[in-house]
Design an enzyme around this catalytic site. Structure first.
Site, PDB file in Angstrom:
ATOM      1  N   LEU A 136       0.851  -1.185   0.000  1.00 52.58           N
ATOM      2  CA  LEU A 136       0.000   0.000   0.000  1.00 52.58           C
ATOM      3  C   LEU A 136       0.895   1.246   0.000  1.00 52.58           C
ATOM      4  CD1 LEU A 136      -2.948   1.067   0.270  1.00 52.58           C
ATOM      5  CD2 LEU A 136      -2.630   1.016   2.751  1.00 52.58           C
ATOM      6  N   ALA A 154       3.786   8.244  -0.327  1.00 51.08           N
ATOM      7  CA  ALA A 154       2.405   8.071   0.138  1.00 51.08           C
ATOM      8  C   ALA A 154       2.392   7.123   1.332  1.00 51.08           C
ATOM      9  CB  ALA A 154       1.519   7.519  -0.974  1.00 51.08           C
ATOM     10  N   SER A 202       0.897   7.898   5.309  1.00 48.33           N
ATOM     11  CA  SER A 202      -0.429   8.055   5.901  1.00 48.33           C
ATOM     12  C   SER A 202      -1.443   8.510   4.853  1.00 48.33           C
ATOM     13  CB  SER A 202      -0.370   9.077   7.046  1.00 48.33           C
ATOM     14  OG  SER A 202       0.387   8.574   8.116  1.00 48.33           O
ATOM     15  N   HIS A 256      15.618  -2.069  34.736  1.00 46.75           N
ATOM     16  CA  HIS A 256      16.777  -2.942  34.557  1.00 46.75           C
ATOM     17  C   HIS A 256      18.105  -2.179  34.718  1.00 46.75           C
ATOM     18  CE1 HIS A 256      13.963  -5.834  32.761  1.00 46.75           C
ATOM     19  NE2 HIS A 256      14.925  -6.721  32.679  1.00 46.75           N
ATOM     20  N   GLU A 303       0.819   0.298  10.090  1.00 44.12           N
ATOM     21  CA  GLU A 303      -0.631   0.065   9.961  1.00 44.12           C
ATOM     22  C   GLU A 303      -1.441   1.235  10.541  1.00 44.12           C
ATOM     23  OE1 GLU A 303      -1.939  -3.938  10.164  1.00 44.12           O
ATOM     24  OE2 GLU A 303       0.038  -4.681   9.573  1.00 44.12           O
ATOM     25  N   GLU A 311      -1.260   9.041  15.174  1.00 42.69           N
ATOM     26  CA  GLU A 311      -1.956  10.245  14.723  1.00 42.69           C
ATOM     27  C   GLU A 311      -3.098   9.886  13.769  1.00 42.69           C
ATOM     28  OE1 GLU A 311       1.394   9.775  14.893  1.00 42.69           O
ATOM     29  OE2 GLU A 311       1.577  10.995  16.697  1.00 42.69           O
TER      30      GLU A 311
END
Lengths: 380, 391
Positions: free
Chosen positions: B138, B143, B145, B350, B375, B379
């Protein structure tokens, strides 16, 4: 995993929402300012079965489950947090221990009128020198024949100005520390029982918070709740359940503030556009809705666990910690979205902001919840 | 692996418990994960080694096509079971979990949902059995968000679609056999000009770039993929021409639940490591677990874990309802942000050891970082949530 309310629970939710909006809502602002205890609200809530939601019908209650109880407190607190805590105390801190630890006679005599809302209860554990550390309480109870004689002072007692019956924690032997603590049912008209006047507070201002004093207050031995020395156990078990109520209260306060902020953001225009069209405001709203959902689910989960006789001490502490701190953040953002208007008494949001603050303190501060949670997680 | 044939009728009211089958599934996967995945996780991370052999086993167990119906070779499970499995795998190795998530959620899921019967029969059995891994194309260099700004194109030629362009940040690139790819089929139609396709890795004109060097999830594979006159059969179109944007958003609505579950699994592990270390490590003459500041950190991590978990399981249980998009965005937003805080606090607890590669928390700290990004960034989740609230 199935998270959907039953038809009965949905109906209850709608009914209580309408009742709260019609009865508690219109007076919320006024009683916040005057501090007048809303006794008529409590009386009407009692008629609806909201004074003893989870108490069986045979003892005057509504016979509903714990989740239903949390819905009641959320819906009432959504419009008036003061009214929410009044109900929470009567349900969680008074009716619950009477149901769990009371004798049949005590249930008939005390639980039934309390659960029906004919009488109002309060829970007297905290003292000036014993807050988070109740084992350090100094109130005493001395057995004298067939009576106990109580002496001592209690502070920060919600419902205290108006209560008809108090559950009072006192020590039968201060040397025994927490093993000496014992719980007593004390009607407010007992000679030697005194209550102070309403204390003005930052928030939940009309909840009748005051101090109680016991001056050779004599009650029959049969009004002792549980055994001698069981008081600490009674108090701790009661507070586990109480935390579900306060978590629900925090969720309700946050939900109310969120709804006001959402509506305001869609009306108010600046820079020629609605506040809701600004990304920063959208992000505030998204975070608020997300945290409210998380808190509500944690609260429901604790209620579900209690109802199904599962372990719920950890769940109730997590729900109370998360929900109360969430309410603080959400009401703060709701006020911020309102800008200067949010700081005025013209809008409700400043009251929500003040009311939320106490949820991080009473029925175990956030720090006490963390101690409880760490204890469970570290010993697991 | 237990396979549910048909989901039983849901009980009335609120039930936070898992079914017996789901509890059993959790036990089985936990055992498998601890025996087969956990042992080499640190080495694989150090060597950036993609564990093909693990995915073969996971495929055999049905973990790569959990939501695919049995008739197409999948395990036919419900979304809550999928969340249970993702959580358990992520708990031992988030890098393995992301390959699992991509194959299940953004490859098998849209194919099963939007593909033709013929396409499903052709590719799903192979994906669901582990015979082939899946990918999802995608994002592009320009391109991220803003999905609508993509430039890759697809044009129809006879019985084929011809793709041109490039996709970035492609998980499983080079190892996947099938990629769900979104490309522009109509330059004038904006978001309605996008379409989704299944592109096999052996399609002519398909190629894969060099693996990216990442901060975390180092044993997972990420690279660019390129299409240069890349031809796929007409039947590889998902849904209808012009539905690509809708398919992408629906897929992400669903897949966010998987990433939320990944974050919950990491969060769980961060808590376990904090508890163990706090009990073992002695300073000032006592295990540090006896210091109140340490106890309170653990209480906070544990409470936020409980919150992230209820949001995630609730979103999974209600994934068929109208609020599903908002709920999965809320779960992903909260769980990923909370898991980042948990790893930060667990590492802090730790001390210097947490900064050392030998300690698992240092890997988790790097791995968890991406959960607020991929994914849909935090925001973007807030935009999705706000859109639901204001609509």
């Amino acid at each position: 995993m199935h998270i959907e309310l039953t038809e009965e629970q949905k109906l209850l939710q709608e009914t209580v929402r309408r009742f709260a909006e019609e009865v508690a809502g219109p007076r919320a602002k006024e009683i916040d300012q005057t501090g007048e205890f809303p006794r008529s609200f409590f009386d009407q809530a009692g008629e609806l079965g909201l004074a003893g939601v989870s108490v069986p019908e045979e003892y005057g209650g509504a016979g509903m489950d714990t989740l239903s109880y949390s819905l009641v407190i959320e819906e009432v607190s959504r419009v008036c947090a003061t009214s929410g805590v009044i109900l929470s105390v009567n349900n969680s801190l008074v009716c619950d221990p009477l149901l769990k630890f009371g004798t049949e006679e005590q249930k008939k005599e005390f639980l039934t009128p309390l659960a029906a809302g004919r009488k109002l209860g309060c829970f007297a554990l905290t003292e000036p020198g014993a807050g988070s550390d109740p084992a350090g309480l100094r109130a005493t109870a001395r057995l004298d024949g067939d009576d106990y004689v109580l002496n001592g002072n209690k502070v920060f007692i919600t419902n205290g100005t108006d209560a008809d019956i108090a559950l009072v924690f006192a020590s039968i032997d201060l040397e025994k520390k927490h093993k000496g603590i014992t719980c007593f049912i004390v009607p407010a008209d007992t000679p030697g029982y005194h209550h102070g006047t309403h204390e003005f507070k930052l928030g939940v201002n009309a909840s009748g918070t005051t101090e109680l004093a016991f001056d050779n207050c004599r009650i029959p031995a049969r009004w002792r709740l549980g055994e001698e020395g069981d008081g600490f156990k009674v108090a701790m078990a009661t507070l586990d359940g109480g935390r579900i109520g306060i978590a629900a209260q925090a969720v309700g306060i946050a939900q109310g503030a969120f709804e006001e902020a959402l509506a305001y953001s869609q009306q108010r225009e600046q820079f020629n556009q609605k506040l809701a069209d600004f990304q920063a405001i959208q992000f505030y709203l998204a975070d608020m809705a997300t945290e409210i959902d998380a808190a509500r689910l944690l609260t429901w989960k604790a209620a579900w666990a209690k109802e199904n006789q599962k372990r719920y001490t950890l769940e109730a502490a997590q729900a109370k910690l998360f929900a109360s701190e969430m309410a603080q953040r959400v009401t703060n953002k709701a006020l911020q979205i309102h800008g200067g208007y949010g700081y005025t008494k013209e809008y409700n949001v400043e009251r929500y902001f003040r009311d939320a603050r106490i949820t991080e303190i009473y029925e175990g501060t956030s720090e006490i919840q963390k101690m409880v949670i760490a204890d469970w997680v570290l010993k697991a | 692996m237990a396979v549910l044939t048909e989901a039983p009728a849901p009980p009335a009211g609120v039930d936070f418990g898992l079914t017996e089958e789901q509890e059993l599934l959790r036990e089985q996967i936990r055992r498998f994960a601890e025996e087969r995945i956990q042992p080499g996780a640190q080495e694989r991370d150090r060597e950036h080694r993609f564990p093909l052999e693990i995915f073969e086993e996971m495929g055999e167990l049905g973990l790569l096509g959990m939501l695919v119906p049995e008739e197409h070779g999948g395990a036919g499970m419900d979304t809550v079971s999928y969340v249970v499995a993702m959580e358990e795998i992520s708990r031992v190795d988030p890098a393995v979990a992301v390959t699992m998530s991509v194959t299940n959620s953004v490859c098998c899921w849209p194919i099963n949902r939007f593909g033709s019967e013929e396409l499903k029969r052709r590719v799903l059995p192979e994906l669901a059995s582990g015979g082939a891994l899946g990918g999802f194309g995608l994002t592009e260099p320009g391109a991220g968000s803003d999905v609508g700004g993509m430039r890759s194109t697809a044009r129809r030629e006879g019985d084929e679609w011809v793709l041109d362009g490039e996709k970035a940040w492609i998980t499983n690139a080079g190892h996947a056999k099938y990629y769900v790819v979104v490309a522009r089929t109509n330059p004038e139609a904006g978001k309605r000009g996008l379409s989704a396709f299944v592109v096999p890795s052996d399609a002519p004109g398909f190629s894969v770039g060099q693996p990216e060097e990442k901060m975390g999830l180092r044993s997972s594979r990420t690279a660019q993929i390129y299409f240069s006159g890349c031809r796929v059969p007409a039947g590889n179109l998902l849904g209808q021409e012009g539905h690509g944007f809708k398919i992408a958003l629906a897929t992400l609505d669903h897949s966010r639940i998987g990433i939320a579950a990944q974050a919950v699994g990491i969060h769980q592990r961060a808590l376990e490591l904090a508890v163990q270390y706090a009990k073992d490590r002695v300073q000032f003459g006592v295990p540090i677990a006896e210091h109140q500041a340490v106890q309170f950190k653990i209480a906070q991590i544990s409470t936020e874990l409980a919150a992230a978990r209820v949001l995630t399981y609730n979103a999974a249980a209600l994934d068929h309802t109208p609020q599903a998009g908002r709920l999965s965005a809320q779960a992903k937003l909260y769980a990923s942000e909370a898991a980042n805080r948990a790893c930060q606090e667990s590492l802090q607890l730790h001390g210097g050891n947490g900064f050392h590669e030998d300690y698992e928390i240092s890997r988790l700290y790097r791995d968890v970082r991406v959960t607020t990004i991929y994914e849909g960034t935090s925001e973007m989740q807030r935009l999705v949530i706000a859109r639901h609230l204001l609509s």
